[in-house]
Scaffold this motif. Sequence first.
Motif, PDB file in Angstrom:
ATOM      1  N   ALA A   1       0.828  -1.206   0.000  1.00 22.97           N
ATOM      2  CA  ALA A   1       0.000   0.000   0.000  1.00 22.97           C
ATOM      3  C   ALA A   1       0.864   1.258   0.000  1.00 22.97           C
ATOM      4  N   GLN A   2       2.103   1.120   0.453  1.00 21.75           N
ATOM      5  CA  GLN A   2       3.022   2.257   0.477  1.00 21.75           C
ATOM      6  C   GLN A   2       3.745   2.454  -0.854  1.00 21.75           C
ATOM      7  N   ALA A   3       3.734   1.437  -1.712  1.00 19.70           N
ATOM      8  CA  ALA A   3       4.416   1.522  -3.013  1.00 19.70           C
ATOM      9  C   ALA A   3       3.557   2.300  -4.000  1.00 19.70           C
ATOM     10  N   ASN A   4       4.219   2.865  -5.016  1.00 20.44           N
ATOM     11  CA  ASN A   4       3.429   3.589  -6.009  1.00 20.44           C
ATOM     12  C   ASN A   4       2.745   2.603  -6.958  1.00 20.44           C
ATOM     13  N   GLU A   5       1.685   3.051  -7.598  1.00 16.61           N
ATOM     14  CA  GLU A   5       0.850   2.177  -8.423  1.00 16.61           C
ATOM     15  C   GLU A   5       1.630   1.558  -9.578  1.00 16.61           C
ATOM     16  N   THR A   6       2.537   2.284 -10.168  1.00 12.65           N
ATOM     17  CA  THR A   6       3.318   1.753 -11.286  1.00 12.65           C
ATOM     18  C   THR A   6       4.153   0.557 -10.850  1.00 12.65           C
ATOM     19  N   ASP A   7       4.786   0.650  -9.684  1.00 15.19           N
ATOM     20  CA  ASP A   7       5.591  -0.466  -9.185  1.00 15.19           C
ATOM     21  C   ASP A   7       4.722  -1.685  -8.853  1.00 15.19           C
TER      22      ASP A   7
ATOM     23  N   ARG B   1       1.819  -2.463 -10.196  1.00 16.47           N
ATOM     24  CA  ARG B   1       1.378  -3.060 -11.458  1.00 16.47           C
ATOM     25  C   ARG B   1       2.501  -3.866 -12.109  1.00 16.47           C
ATOM     26  N   ALA B   2       3.722  -3.350 -12.054  1.00 16.02           N
ATOM     27  CA  ALA B   2       4.865  -4.069 -12.642  1.00 16.02           C
ATOM     28  C   ALA B   2       5.083  -5.395 -11.918  1.00 16.02           C
TER      29      ALA B   2
END
Length: 162
Positions: free
Chosen positions: A9-15, A17-18
Amino acid sequence: MAPVVQALAQANETDVRAMAHYLVALQPPRPAVDAQALVAQAAAQPALLPGPAQRLFTTACGACHHDGDGPPVLGLNQPLALNANLHSTRPDNLLRTIVEGLQRPAFPAIGHMPAFGQALDDRQLLELAAWMRQRFAPQQPPWADLPAAVARVRAASAHAPP
């Protein structure tokens, strides 16, 4: 799993999704699942003769894990016919969930599940798992060697941190 979800939840959405694309790429292709058909197939099961496993399910599990005909008591009431643990080739995750419960769900909406490991003996646990597989995943074959799986889960649970 809850700590993983909370950390992600702390990671950005792009990461995120990757990572999801990478993990999906590691899996063998699977046919699409028709959720409504799975639920309908489980619901259309001919009534099983009441036995100890069904009575155990009704009294210990049925308040929360009914077929959608009652209130969501402690969280989501997803039909058990859609539970991946019941369709798995091994019963270990289902057994572990029953024995250890769900104390820290990945998402609050999932809800809490009490541990039944102290309340159920090995025979009850394997009868319940076999009955649930037959009732909610009728298109799957019975699990082979449930007693060994129960022993594995009991041993792992005894060594798990609280």
